[in-house]
Design an enzyme around this catalytic site. Structure first.
Site, PDB file in Angstrom:
ATOM      1  N   PRO A 181       0.834  -1.201   0.000  1.00 27.34           N
ATOM      2  CA  PRO A 181       0.000   0.000   0.000  1.00 27.34           C
ATOM      3  C   PRO A 181       0.872   1.256   0.000  1.00 27.34           C
ATOM      4  O   PRO A 181       1.969   1.252   0.560  1.00 27.34           O
ATOM      5  CB  PRO A 181      -0.804  -0.102   1.297  1.00 27.34           C
ATOM      6  CG  PRO A 181      -0.384  -1.334   1.997  1.00 27.34           C
ATOM      7  CD  PRO A 181       0.689  -2.002   1.231  1.00 27.34           C
ATOM      8  N   VAL A 182       0.355   2.294  -0.648  1.00 28.12           N
ATOM      9  CA  VAL A 182       1.102   3.548  -0.752  1.00 28.12           C
ATOM     10  C   VAL A 182       0.857   4.383   0.518  1.00 28.12           C
ATOM     11  O   VAL A 182      -0.224   4.305   1.107  1.00 28.12           O
ATOM     12  CB  VAL A 182       0.625   4.299  -2.015  1.00 28.12           C
ATOM     13  CG1 VAL A 182       1.206   5.692  -2.092  1.00 28.12           C
ATOM     14  CG2 VAL A 182       0.971   3.500  -3.248  1.00 28.12           C
ATOM     15  N   LEU A 214       5.501   1.754   4.561  1.00 30.92           N
ATOM     16  CA  LEU A 214       6.314   0.670   4.011  1.00 30.92           C
ATOM     17  C   LEU A 214       7.365   1.157   3.011  1.00 30.92           C
ATOM     18  O   LEU A 214       8.032   0.348   2.371  1.00 30.92           O
ATOM     19  CB  LEU A 214       5.430  -0.408   3.354  1.00 30.92           C
ATOM     20  CG  LEU A 214       5.053  -1.536   4.312  1.00 30.92           C
ATOM     21  CD1 LEU A 214       3.978  -1.104   5.272  1.00 30.92           C
ATOM     22  CD2 LEU A 214       4.574  -2.764   3.556  1.00 30.92           C
ATOM     23  N   GLY A 215       7.474   2.451   2.873  1.00 32.61           N
ATOM     24  CA  GLY A 215       8.557   2.999   2.057  1.00 32.61           C
ATOM     25  C   GLY A 215       8.360   2.798   0.568  1.00 32.61           C
ATOM     26  O   GLY A 215       9.327   2.573  -0.166  1.00 32.61           O
ATOM     27  N   SER A 216       7.098   2.922   0.101  1.00 34.46           N
ATOM     28  CA  SER A 216       6.854   2.702  -1.334  1.00 34.46           C
ATOM     29  C   SER A 216       7.584   3.744  -2.184  1.00 34.46           C
ATOM     30  O   SER A 216       8.110   3.404  -3.258  1.00 34.46           O
ATOM     31  CB  SER A 216       5.358   2.719  -1.648  1.00 34.46           C
ATOM     32  OG  SER A 216       4.777   3.907  -1.181  1.00 34.46           O
ATOM     33  N   SER A 217       7.674   4.991  -1.711  1.00 35.31           N
ATOM     34  CA  SER A 217       8.323   6.009  -2.551  1.00 35.31           C
ATOM     35  C   SER A 217       9.818   5.720  -2.690  1.00 35.31           C
ATOM     36  O   SER A 217      10.386   5.859  -3.778  1.00 35.31           O
ATOM     37  CB  SER A 217       8.078   7.414  -2.002  1.00 35.31           C
ATOM     38  OG  SER A 217       8.660   7.557  -0.738  1.00 35.31           O
ATOM     39  N   ALA A 218      10.450   5.269  -1.603  1.00 34.55           N
ATOM     40  CA  ALA A 218      11.888   4.945  -1.690  1.00 34.55           C
ATOM     41  C   ALA A 218      12.103   3.744  -2.604  1.00 34.55           C
ATOM     42  O   ALA A 218      13.043   3.725  -3.416  1.00 34.55           O
ATOM     43  CB  ALA A 218      12.447   4.653  -0.305  1.00 34.55           C
ATOM     44  N   ALA A 219      11.226   2.746  -2.502  1.00 35.70           N
ATOM     45  CA  ALA A 219      11.379   1.548  -3.336  1.00 35.70           C
ATOM     46  C   ALA A 219      11.227   1.912  -4.816  1.00 35.70           C
ATOM     47  O   ALA A 219      12.009   1.453  -5.664  1.00 35.70           O
ATOM     48  CB  ALA A 219      10.363   0.481  -2.924  1.00 35.70           C
ATOM     49  N   ASP A 231      14.870   4.520   4.524  1.00 32.85           N
ATOM     50  CA  ASP A 231      14.101   3.833   3.480  1.00 32.85           C
ATOM     51  C   ASP A 231      14.944   3.563   2.235  1.00 32.85           C
ATOM     52  O   ASP A 231      14.930   2.454   1.685  1.00 32.85           O
ATOM     53  CB  ASP A 231      12.883   4.676   3.060  1.00 32.85           C
ATOM     54  CG  ASP A 231      11.883   4.847   4.177  1.00 32.85           C
ATOM     55  OD1 ASP A 231      12.254   4.626   5.344  1.00 32.85           O
ATOM     56  OD2 ASP A 231      10.729   5.206   3.885  1.00 32.85           O
TER      57      ASP A 231
END
Ligand code: MEV
Length: 330
Positions: free
Chosen positions: A110-111, A115-120, A161
């Site tokens: 989830p954005v 969970l660090g979606s932007s870094a991933a 992240d």
């Protein structure tokens, strides 16, 4: 002209211990998790850069020259395209014909959930672009460029992240040397994530904690010190695989985060439901105010997930030892 295709994938992360206190010079421990961001770059014969995050229903055109995004969609999801744009620009500025790209992004988490979606997404985009342009940037360069991209887009960001998305594994962020230490953890550390639909605003939450510290320094400073002690003990528990100690320390850390005022009724409910169903420990992960909890329940994953799913989203994750990886299809 041969149009190549490059795919890179990078893991998200969870903070295990020390969030918020880390902003005030205390240590933190975070782990990369097996929820990935995949970014595929395919060459085009024109100079157009088209980006798509199909799972979120976002697509648009990126203009690297004037840094604009022409798209329709929801703000937070479109926001991810800003990281893609900055990351592409950090690697290659050219805009003449033959430099166009189709960018497809797929995210297994989830954005805006902690969970660090932007870094991933940023790290995967940088790695893919580096391979595509045959620069073959080393992980150290990818990690620091990704941190710069996060700073540019968000204004403030810790390097936690982007480091984990680049290298994978477990990190201990040391307060003394302001250095990131990779911890040699050789087990899977299975966790359950419970995710509320409500998103916390990290900037506002960090500010609210800062104001509390300013109003009650003699109360709040000892809380940060306690969190520091919890994190130090947890480092040993992780290295020794002392599961009961790890769980208990998570519970203590949760109580301390509650005292800092970043808990919400929905997070609290999930934390206690997880414990009722057999979690050895459960706590907020990340900034709080919404977002996610983590529960450590190696023997009771299914029970905890199905209980949490009655009210919110819940899913399992485990430690991802591997960082960003890349492959090329010619
Ligand atoms: C947010 O994921 C974690 C915080 O400690 C802020 C930060 O470290 O940048 C609340």
């Amino acid at each position: 002209m041969i149009l190549i295709q490059v795919t890179a994938r990078a893991p998200g992360k969870v903070i295990l211990f020390g969030e918020h206190a880390v902003v005030h010079g205390k240590p933190a421990i975070a782990v990369a998790v097996d929820r990935l961001a995949h970014v595929t770059l395919t060459g085009r014969t024109d100079s157009i850069i088209r980006a798509e995050i199909s799972r979120l229903g976002v697509d648009g055109y990126l203009n690297l020259e004037n840094e604009t995004i022409n798209t329709q969609g929801y703000q937070i999801e479109v926001g991810l395209l800003k990281y893609v744009l900055k990351a592409l620009k950090a690697v290659d500025h050219r805009t003449e014909p033959g430099t166009g790209l189709d960018v497809t992004v797929d995210i297994e988490m989830p954005v805006a959930s902690g969970l660090g979606s932007s870094a991933a997404v940023t790290v995967a985009t940088l790695a893919a672009a580096s391979k595509y342009h045959q620069l073959n940037l080393k992980p150290k360069a990818i990690s620091s460029l990704a941190h710069l991209v996060e700073l540019e887009v968000q204004g403030a960001a810790s390097p936690i992240d982007t480091t984990l998305s680049t290298y994978g594994g477990v990190i201990y962020l040391s307060p003394d040397v302001q250095e990131i230490v990779r911890l040699p953890i050789d087990w899977d550390l299975p966790l359950v994530i419970g995710h509320t639909r409500r998103q916390g605003n990290t900037g506002e939450l960090v500010e609210s904690v800062r104001l509390k510290k300013e109003s009650y320094p003699s109360v709040i400073n000892p809380i940060f010190e306690s969190i520091q002690e919890v994190t130090e003990e947890a480092r040993n528990a992780l290295l020794e695989k002392d599961e009961n100690k790890l769980g208990e320390l998570m519970n203590i850390n949760h109580g301390l985060l509650d005292a800092l005022g970043v808990n919400t009724p929905a997070l609290s409910r999930m934390v206690y439901l997880a414990r009722q169903k057999g979690a050895l420990g459960s706590k907020i992960t990340g900034a709080g105010g919404g977002g996610s909890i983590i529960a450590y329940c190696p023997e009771k994953m299914d029970e905890v997930i199905s209980e949490l799913q009655k009210e919110e989203q819940a899913f399992p994750v485990k430690l991802r030892h591997e960082g960003v990886t890349c492959n090329v299809i010619e």
